[in-house]
Enzyme design. Sequence first.
Site, PDB file in Angstrom:
ATOM      1  CB  SER A  23       9.171  -5.990  24.842  1.00 23.93           C
ATOM      2  OG  SER A  23       8.415  -5.136  25.675  1.00 23.93           O
ATOM      3  CE  LYS A  72       1.017  -3.880  31.465  1.00 24.02           C
ATOM      4  NZ  LYS A  72       1.379  -2.443  31.638  1.00 24.02           N
ATOM      5  CG  ASN A  93       5.378  -5.021  34.091  1.00 29.14           C
ATOM      6  OD1 ASN A  93       5.724  -5.447  35.204  1.00 29.14           O
ATOM      7  ND2 ASN A  93       6.089  -4.130  33.426  1.00 29.14           N
ATOM      8  CG  ASP A 109       4.478  -0.977  33.744  1.00 29.35           C
ATOM      9  OD1 ASP A 109       5.416  -0.969  32.923  1.00 29.35           O
ATOM     10  OD2 ASP A 109       3.393  -1.550  33.538  1.00 29.35           O
ATOM     11  N   GLY A 132      -5.854  11.743  32.811  1.00 31.03           N
ATOM     12  CA  GLY A 132      -6.383  10.431  32.487  1.00 31.03           C
ATOM     13  C   GLY A 132      -6.627   9.589  33.720  1.00 31.03           C
ATOM     14  CB  ALA A 133      -9.067   8.068  35.199  1.00 27.74           C
ATOM     15  CB  ALA A 137      -4.308   6.896  35.619  1.00 21.15           C
ATOM     16  NE  ARG A 161     -12.223   5.410  32.692  1.00 23.81           N
ATOM     17  CZ  ARG A 161     -11.544   4.307  32.422  1.00 23.81           C
ATOM     18  NH1 ARG A 161     -10.901   3.685  33.399  1.00 23.81           N
ATOM     19  NH2 ARG A 161     -11.501   3.805  31.213  1.00 23.81           N
ATOM     20  CE1 TYR A 221       6.783   2.584  21.789  1.00 22.03           C
ATOM     21  CE2 TYR A 221       5.861   2.622  24.008  1.00 22.03           C
ATOM     22  CZ  TYR A 221       6.106   1.954  22.818  1.00 22.03           C
ATOM     23  OH  TYR A 221       5.659   0.669  22.649  1.00 22.03           O
ATOM     24  N   GLY A 242       7.757   8.374  27.181  1.00 25.92           N
ATOM     25  CA  GLY A 242       7.337   6.996  27.322  1.00 25.92           C
ATOM     26  C   GLY A 242       8.461   6.021  27.059  1.00 25.92           C
TER      27      GLY A 242
END
Length: 279
Positions: A23, A72, A93, A109, A132-133, A137, A161, A221, A242
């Site tokens: 960032s 967050k 965020n 996001d 994914g979860a 996600a 999940r 990323y 990413g």
Amino acid sequence: MPTRATDGRRAAVLGSPIAHSLSPVLHRAAYEAAGLTGWSYDSFDVDEAALPGFLDGLGREWAGLSLTMPLKRAVIPLLDEVSDTAASVDAVNTLVFTEDGRRLGDNTDIPGMVAALREHGIEEVDSAAILGAGATASSALAALARVCTGEVVAYVRSEARAAEMRQWGERLDVEVRTADWSDAAEALRAPLVIATTPAGTTDALATAVPERPATLFDVLYDPWPTELAARWSMFGGAVVSGLDLLVHQAVLQFEQMTGHVPGPVEAMRHAGEKALAAR
């Protein structure tokens, strides 16, 4: 939002750990490109316990904050107002300070994901898959609520999940079906696959990439490319990275904090690519 004065303004990213964050690189590049010579952007390692005191200690020169894990959700009770987007996934965020000192929370996001997809020509799909979860996600589901007209299949490792993802689907008005992670190779045939898992998790799926893959959005990323993304590209599929997400969510933060619209996307992307190449 009115344009702010350009002298002596501050912003930063908070989280724990924070040393890995790109960032500062992205936002400093944006300030330089926009000619905001009086602006600075730093990073601070702040955990949930330290967050209230940190916020209370900030002066009037602060324009805003970027927030990463584990802050967050923890920041929400400390805010004066939360956007509908952030409230939809219980995750903030972006914190912007108004001229009268109020704290406004948002989530870039989700629109950042949508913008990254649109940049790659993905305006609408009739179905999608999520690998994914975790927290990312749920943001992916919120983004899919804007671009997917049909079913989303989430591939997860546990029934707990799976139940969470179905609940998020109901909350976000997305048709969600869950499947066991052991069947994750089936996800790769979807028109859009969003991989939200930690580094290395999807490596074993690389050999299952179909001959004509559609679009993969891998939120990682670093390191890049992942084995899955590399194989996907080799077979001619479109890949959203990413870094694409990171840049687009950061552009939206920059715009909210500074009032300068549009933000310098390409300058931020170039700075991110250069920083990753140097790692």
